[in-house]
Design an enzyme around this catalytic site. Structure first.
Site, mmCIF file in Angstrom:
data_model
loop_
_atom_site.group_PDB
_atom_site.id
_atom_site.type_symbol
_atom_site.label_atom_id
_atom_site.label_comp_id
_atom_site.label_asym_id
_atom_site.label_seq_id
_atom_site.Cartn_x
_atom_site.Cartn_y
_atom_site.Cartn_z
ATOM 1 N N GLU A 273 -9.694 -8.563 10.135
ATOM 2 C CA GLU A 273 -8.816 -8.698 9.229
ATOM 3 C C GLU A 273 -7.583 -9.395 9.520
ATOM 4 O OE1 GLU A 273 -5.413 -5.556 6.719
ATOM 5 O OE2 GLU A 273 -6.268 -5.010 8.678
ATOM 6 N N LYS A 338 -7.955 -8.119 -1.467
ATOM 7 C CA LYS A 338 -8.042 -6.488 -1.204
ATOM 8 C C LYS A 338 -7.333 -5.925 -2.318
ATOM 9 C CE LYS A 338 -5.999 -3.100 2.556
ATOM 10 N NZ LYS A 338 -4.534 -3.152 3.475
ATOM 11 N N CYS A 388 -9.342 -2.976 6.316
ATOM 12 C CA CYS A 388 -8.548 -2.396 6.490
ATOM 13 C C CYS A 388 -8.875 -0.815 5.853
ATOM 14 C CB CYS A 388 -7.159 -2.466 6.580
ATOM 15 S SG CYS A 388 -5.915 -1.622 6.898
#
Length: 513
Positions: A273, A338, A388
């Protein structure tokens, strides 16, 4: 049990609070990296009994809250590491964050005890089954309400071994939590002379473990042809990653590791990430440099902060925490933004009234992505990207059955705490639920390749710098029950529990002579 209650009643209120917090803290040792699951037979019955014998409902609630505070504080203490990355700016928030978040999460356990108090009249077996049902409902609520935070659900205690994890392929993590809490209350069944019921329940759990053992034995890992992954773990300290000079050093470290020994056999390279700390788009300088690193038969998949021009020239750019895949030809053939952002970490909720700065780099809040379609990059089967802590939300993995999950994460925020271990094992559960492999590239660790049965095939230790080279495992031959039918098994189990609670007659069925 009478002896326990007698001792309990002799304690003062502050002693009760400390003992309950200790019981909650004890429960966290059943989770990664300790996996002392047997201690759940002490900590969960404590809460179960205290709720049952509380003098009034408010006492039950506060007893559950103190237990939950111990559980929550020891589950999220790693927040202090994240706030100390920039201690000057965020260190003052530590007591407010710990007590605020810990206290809020403890409310769910207060409600568990409060609701359990209202079924205290039931015999011990239906009471414990009700307690397990209430607990599961509370975990679902904790996972959904106020953006949700399903970190360290009690079901993750089964991640200590591959066999017990297989139940997640049937009903997901919430079914596992239901069964874990039920199993944890069995000592109370035994003490209250419901031993036949306890033995029957234990027999069911043994059969469930037998299913897990059979599933692992009958399904050895098989691999996708011509797909070999390289997971890059550069171990860049979070406080250096975005510094003016550190940004270039971080890129150089990723490049050197990507091109290290064994590179010719690699088809796909995964960076963690936000490993790419400079934005890039097709044809620009950074895209051309990344294209030279991309393997000829595949692509380089990296986390990056992606910028989109605003609708108004006076507005700041729209930023996304993204995954982008670029091929040797310089084509960005996969983009994912995301979808589930971290409150206060990646954006400030209620920004108009909260004068705070987000913890991650920069002053502009990230925006939320809106696509949940599987991605395809050159040379690889369809993948489900998770960035994440998206990996801790079961429903973010639910989609049109991709062949694998690509989980890019930083985890440099957590330091040497228990969080990276817990994060890894929660991600493992997604592989078992969906029946697909999971490739996890983490900045400071723990990077790993996991097969669709949750087996860790290769990994790097926390804090190590290096690469993980491994072939991509194939998905299960047929979709898992959970991936096809969702929470059907959980719902049926809850109905089954309800029937037992409604019809339970200990003198007819289970009462010892």
């Amino acid at each position: 049990m009478i002896h326990f209650l007698s001792l309990w009643q002799r304690r003062t209120s502050w002693q009760h609070a400390l003992l309950l917090m200790l019981g909650g803290a004890l429960a966290t040792t059943a989770l990664a990296p300790f996996f002392l699951s047997s201690l759940l037979w002490m900590s969960i019955p404590m809460l179960c009994l205290v709720a049952r014998h509380a003098p009034r409902s408010s006492s039950a609630f506060w007893s559950g809250w103190w237990w939950g505070l111990g559980y929550s504080l020891f589950s999220i203490y790693w927040i202090t590491h994240a706030l100390l990355v920039d201690a000057e700016a965020f260190g003052w928030l530590i007591p407010f964050a710990l007590l605020g978040i810990g206290g809020a999460l403890a409310l769910y356990y207060g409600l568990i005890a409060f609701a359990s108090y209202h079924v205290r009249h039931l015999p011990i077996v239906p009471y414990c089954l009700s307690f397990a049902l209430i607990w599961t409902v509370a975990e679902i609520a904790r996972s959904v309400l106020f953006t949700g935070f399903p970190w360290n659900l009690i079901g993750y205690s089964v991640a200590s071994n591959d066999v017990s994890m297989q139940l997640a392929s049937i009903g997901g993590i919430f079914l596992v939590s239901l069964l874990v809490v039920t199993c944890a209350t069995l000592p109370l069944w035994w003490i209250m002379h419901q031993r036949r019921a306890a033995l029957i329940a234990m027999g069911i759990f043994v059969l469930a473990h037998g299913y897990g053992a059979w599933r692992l034995y009958a399904h050895p890992t098989v691999y996708e042809p011509h797909v070999r992954l390289r997971l890059v773990q550069a171990a860049i300290p979070q406080n250096l990653k975005w510094s003016p000079s550190g940004r270039y050093d971080a890129i150089d470290a990723h490049v050197m590791l990507s091109l290290s020994k064994g590179y010719p056999s690699i088809t796909h390279i995964l960076w963690p990430e936000s490993a790419m700390t400079f934005r890039f788009s097709e044809g620009d300088l950074w895209a051309n440099r990344l294209a030279r690193i991309a393997p000829e038969r595949g692509s380089l998949i990296t986390g990056v902060v992606r910028a989109v021009a605003p609708t108004s020239p006076n507005d700041p750019p729209i930023l996304y925490n993204s995954l982008q895949a670029i091929t040797r030809q310089g084509i960005i053939d996969a983009v994912y933004d995301k979808r589930h952002l971290v409150p206060f970490g990646e954006y400030i909720p209620l920004r108009s009234i909260l004068p705070l700065t987000k913890i991650t780099h920069g002053s502009i809040d990230f925006s939320t992505g809106d696509s949940d379609a599987p991605l395809t990059t050159y040379g690889a089967p369809p993948m489900r990207p998770l960035i994440c802590y998206e990996a801790i939300f079961p429903w973010l993995s639910d989609n049109a059955h991709p062949a694998w999950i690509a989980n890019l994460t930083n985890d440099g925020w957590f330091g040497e705490s228990t969080a990276p271990y817990q994060h890894l094992h929660m991600a493992r559960m997604r592989a078992v639920e969906q029946g697909v492999a999971l490739a996890r590239a983490a900045n400071t660790g723990i990077s790993a390749v996991i097969d669709p049965y949750g087996r860790i095939l290769a990994s790097l230790k926390l804090g190590a710098r290096g690469v993980v080279d491994h072939d991509l495992p194939k998905a299960t031959p047929t979709p898992t029950f959970y991936s096809r039918f969702g929470y059907s098994a959980l719902i049926l189990s809850c109905i089954f529990y309800g029937i037992i609670i409604a019809l339970y007659r200990p003198q007819q069925f289970f009462m010892q002579k």
